[in-house]
Design a protein around this motif. Structure first.
Motif, PDB file in Angstrom:
ATOM      1  N   LEU A 141     -36.823  88.114 -74.433  1.00 41.96           N
ATOM      2  CA  LEU A 141     -35.962  88.952 -75.246  1.00 41.96           C
ATOM      3  C   LEU A 141     -36.094  88.564 -76.696  1.00 41.96           C
ATOM      4  CD1 LEU A 141     -33.620  90.998 -75.509  1.00 41.96           C
ATOM      5  CD2 LEU A 141     -32.050  89.099 -75.191  1.00 41.96           C
ATOM      6  N   HIS A 165     -34.014  88.730 -79.898  1.00 44.05           N
ATOM      7  CA  HIS A 165     -32.673  89.023 -80.382  1.00 44.05           C
ATOM      8  C   HIS A 165     -32.725  89.561 -81.807  1.00 44.05           C
ATOM      9  CE1 HIS A 165     -30.240  87.578 -77.116  1.00 44.05           C
ATOM     10  NE2 HIS A 165     -30.995  86.510 -77.023  1.00 44.05           N
ATOM     11  N   SER A 166     -31.942  90.621 -82.030  1.00 40.75           N
ATOM     12  CA  SER A 166     -31.762  91.107 -83.387  1.00 40.75           C
ATOM     13  C   SER A 166     -30.708  90.243 -84.052  1.00 40.75           C
ATOM     14  CB  SER A 166     -31.301  92.570 -83.366  1.00 40.75           C
ATOM     15  OG  SER A 166     -32.187  93.362 -82.617  1.00 40.75           O
ATOM     16  N   ASN A 172     -27.272  89.187 -85.730  1.00 39.43           N
ATOM     17  CA  ASN A 172     -25.902  89.610 -85.436  1.00 39.43           C
ATOM     18  C   ASN A 172     -25.276  90.242 -86.665  1.00 39.43           C
ATOM     19  OD1 ASN A 172     -25.279  88.856 -82.671  1.00 39.43           O
ATOM     20  ND2 ASN A 172     -25.719  86.777 -83.336  1.00 39.43           N
ATOM     21  N   VAL A 196     -33.502  95.191 -71.373  1.00 36.39           N
ATOM     22  CA  VAL A 196     -32.632  94.286 -72.116  1.00 36.39           C
ATOM     23  C   VAL A 196     -32.894  94.358 -73.617  1.00 36.39           C
ATOM     24  CG1 VAL A 196     -31.961  91.869 -72.429  1.00 36.39           C
ATOM     25  CG2 VAL A 196     -32.382  92.758 -70.130  1.00 36.39           C
ATOM     26  N   ASP A 239     -29.911  95.087 -76.310  1.00 37.22           N
ATOM     27  CA  ASP A 239     -29.627  94.200 -77.432  1.00 37.22           C
ATOM     28  C   ASP A 239     -29.748  94.936 -78.763  1.00 37.22           C
ATOM     29  OD1 ASP A 239     -29.030  91.414 -78.270  1.00 37.22           O
ATOM     30  OD2 ASP A 239     -30.957  91.600 -79.281  1.00 37.22           O
ATOM     31  N   ARG A 240     -30.741  95.809 -78.866  1.00 43.39           N
ATOM     32  CA  ARG A 240     -30.902  96.582 -80.100  1.00 43.39           C
ATOM     33  C   ARG A 240     -29.700  97.502 -80.324  1.00 43.39           C
ATOM     34  NH1 ARG A 240     -36.424  99.206 -80.303  1.00 43.39           N
ATOM     35  NH2 ARG A 240     -36.948  97.060 -80.869  1.00 43.39           N
ATOM     36  N   SER A 250     -26.789  95.784 -81.675  1.00 49.81           N
ATOM     37  CA  SER A 250     -26.929  95.374 -83.076  1.00 49.81           C
ATOM     38  C   SER A 250     -26.646  96.518 -84.046  1.00 49.81           C
ATOM     39  CB  SER A 250     -28.345  94.836 -83.321  1.00 49.81           C
ATOM     40  OG  SER A 250     -29.298  95.895 -83.377  1.00 49.81           O
ATOM     41  N   VAL A 283     -27.066  88.426 -72.885  1.00 48.58           N
ATOM     42  CA  VAL A 283     -26.962  89.228 -74.104  1.00 48.58           C
ATOM     43  C   VAL A 283     -25.503  89.394 -74.507  1.00 48.58           C
ATOM     44  CG1 VAL A 283     -27.265  91.550 -75.043  1.00 48.58           C
ATOM     45  CG2 VAL A 283     -29.140  90.453 -73.831  1.00 48.58           C
ATOM     46  N   ASP A 317     -24.247  86.131 -75.924  1.00 49.83           N
ATOM     47  CA  ASP A 317     -24.805  85.890 -77.259  1.00 49.83           C
ATOM     48  C   ASP A 317     -24.140  86.761 -78.314  1.00 49.83           C
ATOM     49  OD1 ASP A 317     -26.476  84.065 -76.110  1.00 49.83           O
ATOM     50  OD2 ASP A 317     -28.263  85.342 -76.128  1.00 49.83           O
ATOM     51  N   ARG A 318     -23.712  87.953 -77.906  1.00 48.66           N
ATOM     52  CA  ARG A 318     -23.070  88.878 -78.839  1.00 48.66           C
ATOM     53  C   ARG A 318     -21.563  88.657 -78.921  1.00 48.66           C
ATOM     54  NH1 ARG A 318     -26.347  91.400 -82.493  1.00 48.66           N
ATOM     55  NH2 ARG A 318     -28.353  91.806 -81.506  1.00 48.66           N
TER      56      ARG A 318
END
Length: 357
Positions: free
Chosen positions: A6, A8-9, A11, A270, A274-275, A278, A304, A307-308
């Motif tokens: 993954l 990650h973008s 935050n 995923v 995640d995108r 964001s 995810v 993490d967010r």
């Protein structure tokens, strides 16, 4: 080497989401019927409690064909529907005279399969003078996440099954907006086709997952469709890549190929979730549909969400596959909003949850 699972973008700072929830509501005792594909499912929902949930699978019927045969599915539903309804009522220790409403999936799905459920539900409703609630199959999967705990809104919902792969923003109960969908194959369809290619059996998702659990980390990597583009999905390229690899690398074991495919398919899902997280504020991310039973996907979506810093609403595996409880739950919501139900309904194989799609 395989690509990262993954990317990650960053935050992005968003305004705090509202505290609204998608939750089960007490709308009486509802019998929910689901026959959209290859499972005859009936459940009884009493208030906010699932009293029974009976599912008659057709896996053995369709296994030799490597996929669902619509005519055989309809016949199997016709054979099983009355005994399944009786089993659900018996398990709930209720009779037909104790029901307040009937709910049934009327689309999307296989025409013949839908007609069996719709016909049975309409007959029961008319015979008992009960309101009938036609339910969108995909909305049922959305409400499956609320069967065990309320879902914080706004929510990002990833619905993944053999016929559908889409992301929906749920701003409020009943307020849905499509933000991403597959441009070709559904994720579940890709699992079935790759499993058939690798001679792993049907249904493909569980078959590939079983093999992958016993395999070591693969040394090969398959593409993630539309990886750098928007929020839509694509699985045709992944499926083609696996087919090409199998032809040109006969020395590579089935387990390694299946594992690499599963990683790529889950990663493709995923990455887009995640995108989406964001780009707008969300209080939770919801997973639904048959593919939501995949343990790797469940683990990655939970990660995810963590993490967010938001909630991860993932139904128990028994509520990921088609079931009557989720249909009753969706009907309970509409009933609580003042929907009186209908006296007659038709099967609608092309029904869509999002108007205008």
């Amino acid at each position: 080497m395989d690509e990262p699972m993954l990317e990650h973008s960053s935050n992005t700072a968003f305004t705090e989401p509202s505290s609204m929830q998608l939750r089960l509501v007490d709308a009486g005792v509802i019998l929910g019927i689901e026959t959209s594909c290859d499972e005859t499912a009936v459940a009884v929902l009493s208030g906010t409690t699932v009293l029974s949930s009976i599912i008659q699978s057709q896996i053995e019927i369709h296994a030799s064909f490597g996929g669902v045969v619509p005519e055989l599915a309809a016949r199997a539903h016709d054979h099983a529907i009355l005994t399944t309804i009786r089993a659900a009522l018996d398990e709930a220790h209720l009779g037909l005279d104790q029901l307040d409403a009937i709910a049934v999936t009327n689309g999307p799905g296989l025409p013949g399969a839908l007609m069996v459920g719709v016909g049975s539900a309409q007959g029961l409703a008319l015979g008992r003078h009960l309101p009938l609630y036609p339910v969108d199959h995909m909305e049922g999967h959305l409400f499956a996440a609320a069967l065990e705990a309320p879902v914080e809104l706004p929510a990002l919902v990833l619905l993944v099954s053999g016929g559908h792969t889409e992301m929906i923003r749920v701003e409020a109960p009943g307020a849905y907006r499509l933000i991403g969908r597959t441009k070709d194959d559904a994720a579940g369809e890709a699992f079935d086709k790759v499993a058939r290619l690798l001679d792993l059996g049907y249904p493909g998702g569980p078959a590939i997952e079983r093999v992958a659990q016993e395999a070591t980390a693969p040394s090969i990597s398959f593409p993630r469709g539309l990886r750098g583009e928007g929020l839509d999905f694509s699985f045709s390229g992944l499926k083609t890549a696996v087919m090409s690899f199998v032809r040109t690398h006969p020395e590579v074991g089935v387990a390694e190929i299946a594992t690499a495919f599963q990683i790529a398919a889950v990663d493709a899902l995923v990455i887009k979730v995640d995108r989406a997280l964001s780009l707008a504020p969300y209080a939770s991310v919801v997973l639904g549909g048959g593919v939501a039973a995949n343990e790797l996907l469940r683990t990655m979506i939970r990660q995810v969400a963590t993490d967010r810093g938001i909630a991860g609403a993932i139904p128990a595996k028994r509520y990921c596959t088609d079931n009557g409880a989720m249909i009753a739950a969706a009907a309970a919501f509409h009933r609580s909003m003042g929907d009186p139900g209908v006296s007659a309904v038709d099967a609608d194989p092309g029904r869509t949850l999002i108007e205008g799609v």
